[in-house]
Design an enzyme around this catalytic site. Structure first.
Site, short mmCIF file in Angstrom:
data_model
loop_
_atom_site.label_atom_id
_atom_site.label_comp_id
_atom_site.label_asym_id
_atom_site.label_seq_id
_atom_site.Cartn_x
_atom_site.Cartn_y
_atom_site.Cartn_z
N HIS A 131 -2.52 7.61 6.85
CA HIS A 131 -1.49 8.49 6.27
C HIS A 131 -2.09 9.82 5.81
O HIS A 131 -1.40 10.85 5.85
CB HIS A 131 -0.85 7.82 5.04
CG HIS A 131 0.29 6.91 5.35
ND1 HIS A 131 1.46 7.36 5.91
CD2 HIS A 131 0.46 5.57 5.16
CE1 HIS A 131 2.30 6.33 6.04
NE2 HIS A 131 1.71 5.23 5.60
N GLY A 187 0.85 -1.19 0.00
CA GLY A 187 0.00 0.00 0.00
C GLY A 187 0.87 1.23 0.00
O GLY A 187 2.03 1.18 0.44
N GLN A 244 3.18 10.07 1.14
CA GLN A 244 4.48 9.38 1.19
C GLN A 244 5.36 9.70 -0.02
O GLN A 244 6.56 9.45 0.01
CB GLN A 244 4.28 7.86 1.27
CG GLN A 244 3.62 7.40 2.56
CD GLN A 244 3.45 5.90 2.56
OE1 GLN A 244 2.45 5.37 2.07
NE2 GLN A 244 4.42 5.19 3.10
N HIS A 263 -4.54 1.54 7.41
CA HIS A 263 -3.17 2.07 7.51
C HIS A 263 -2.98 3.21 6.50
O HIS A 263 -2.45 4.27 6.84
CB HIS A 263 -2.19 0.92 7.25
CG HIS A 263 -0.75 1.32 7.20
ND1 HIS A 263 0.19 0.81 8.07
CD2 HIS A 263 -0.07 2.15 6.37
CE1 HIS A 263 1.38 1.34 7.78
NE2 HIS A 263 1.25 2.15 6.75
N GLU A 264 -3.43 3.00 5.25
CA GLU A 264 -3.22 4.02 4.21
C GLU A 264 -4.08 5.26 4.47
O GLU A 264 -3.64 6.39 4.26
CB GLU A 264 -3.51 3.45 2.82
CG GLU A 264 -2.63 2.28 2.40
CD GLU A 264 -1.16 2.46 2.67
OE1 GLU A 264 -0.66 3.60 2.60
OE2 GLU A 264 -0.49 1.46 3.00
N CYS A 299 5.87 -0.08 7.27
CA CYS A 299 5.49 1.05 6.42
C CYS A 299 6.71 1.44 5.60
O CYS A 299 7.83 1.48 6.14
CB CYS A 299 5.05 2.21 7.30
SG CYS A 299 4.61 3.69 6.38
N LEU A 300 6.50 1.75 4.33
CA LEU A 300 7.62 2.15 3.48
C LEU A 300 8.26 3.44 3.97
O LEU A 300 9.42 3.70 3.67
CB LEU A 300 7.15 2.31 2.02
CG LEU A 300 6.68 1.00 1.35
CD1 LEU A 300 6.11 1.29 -0.03
CD2 LEU A 300 7.81 0.00 1.27
NI NI Z 1 2.53 3.29 5.56
#
Ligand code: NI
Length: 177
Positions: free
Chosen positions: A140, A46, A51, A136-137, A94-95
């Site tokens: 963000h 995701g 991000q 989660h997304e 998370c990236l």
């Molecule tokens: Ni994330």
């Protein structure tokens, strides 16, 4: 399509409130495609627009297993319209918080309403990993990272280590450019 640089914590751009998209037009579709490519290359399941430095309410998700056909979701203005009282705990990463993982408790099932890549309103009911990823997304988009769901002590340790790693990495990055 293009692979975009992913911002890592700590960074003020990850703490912004993302703005709603007026319409999913060619420009938004292109961003969605670039985000998907960036996510697949990373690799991740995701990615949210903040991000990659875009403070817009756009997320992309694909939780298909390796060896399965891709199942990409492109969502603009995603909104959770229902969530179960039942919860589930998953170990999340998370990236933007590379190499750290922690257990996070969230609703086990959610229904999300969003605009798809054709600017059509859609609703999706999700459970399991897809439900985790959607929550989660969407977090963000409100400037919330998974580490904001864990204890302040653990969060502090992770963010301090990431901050230090970033500082150490800077001269190397400068040498490369
Ligand atoms: Ni994330």
């Amino acid at each position: 399509m293009a692979v975009l640089p992913i911002i890592t914590a700590p960074d003020p751009r990850l703490k912004l409130q993302a703005k709603a998209v007026d319409k999913v037009d060619a420009q938004v579709r292109r961003l969605m495609d670039d985000m998907l490519e960036t996510m697949y290359v990373a690799p991740g399941i995701g990615l949210a627009a903040p991000q990659v430095g875009v403070a817009k309410r756009i997320i992309v998700i694909d939780v298909a297993d390796k060896g399965e056909l891709p199942r990409p979701y492109r969502m603009a203005n995603p909104e959770i319209v229902w969530k179960s009282d039942e919860t589930a705990t998953y170990e999340e990463g998370c990236l933007s918080v590379p190499e750290y993982y922690a257990d996070v408790e969230r609703a086990a099932k959610v229904r999300v309403r969003y605009l798809d890549e054709q600017n059509e309103i859609r609703e999706l009911e999700a459970e399991g990993l897809l439900a985790v990823c959607i929550q989660h997304e969407i977090d963000h988009l409100a400037g919330t990272l998974f580490v904001d769901h864990i204890s302040a002590l653990k969060r502090g340790i992770i963010l301090r280590k990431l901050g230090k790693a970033k500082k150490n990495a800077e001269p190397v990055a400068a040498l490369r450019s």
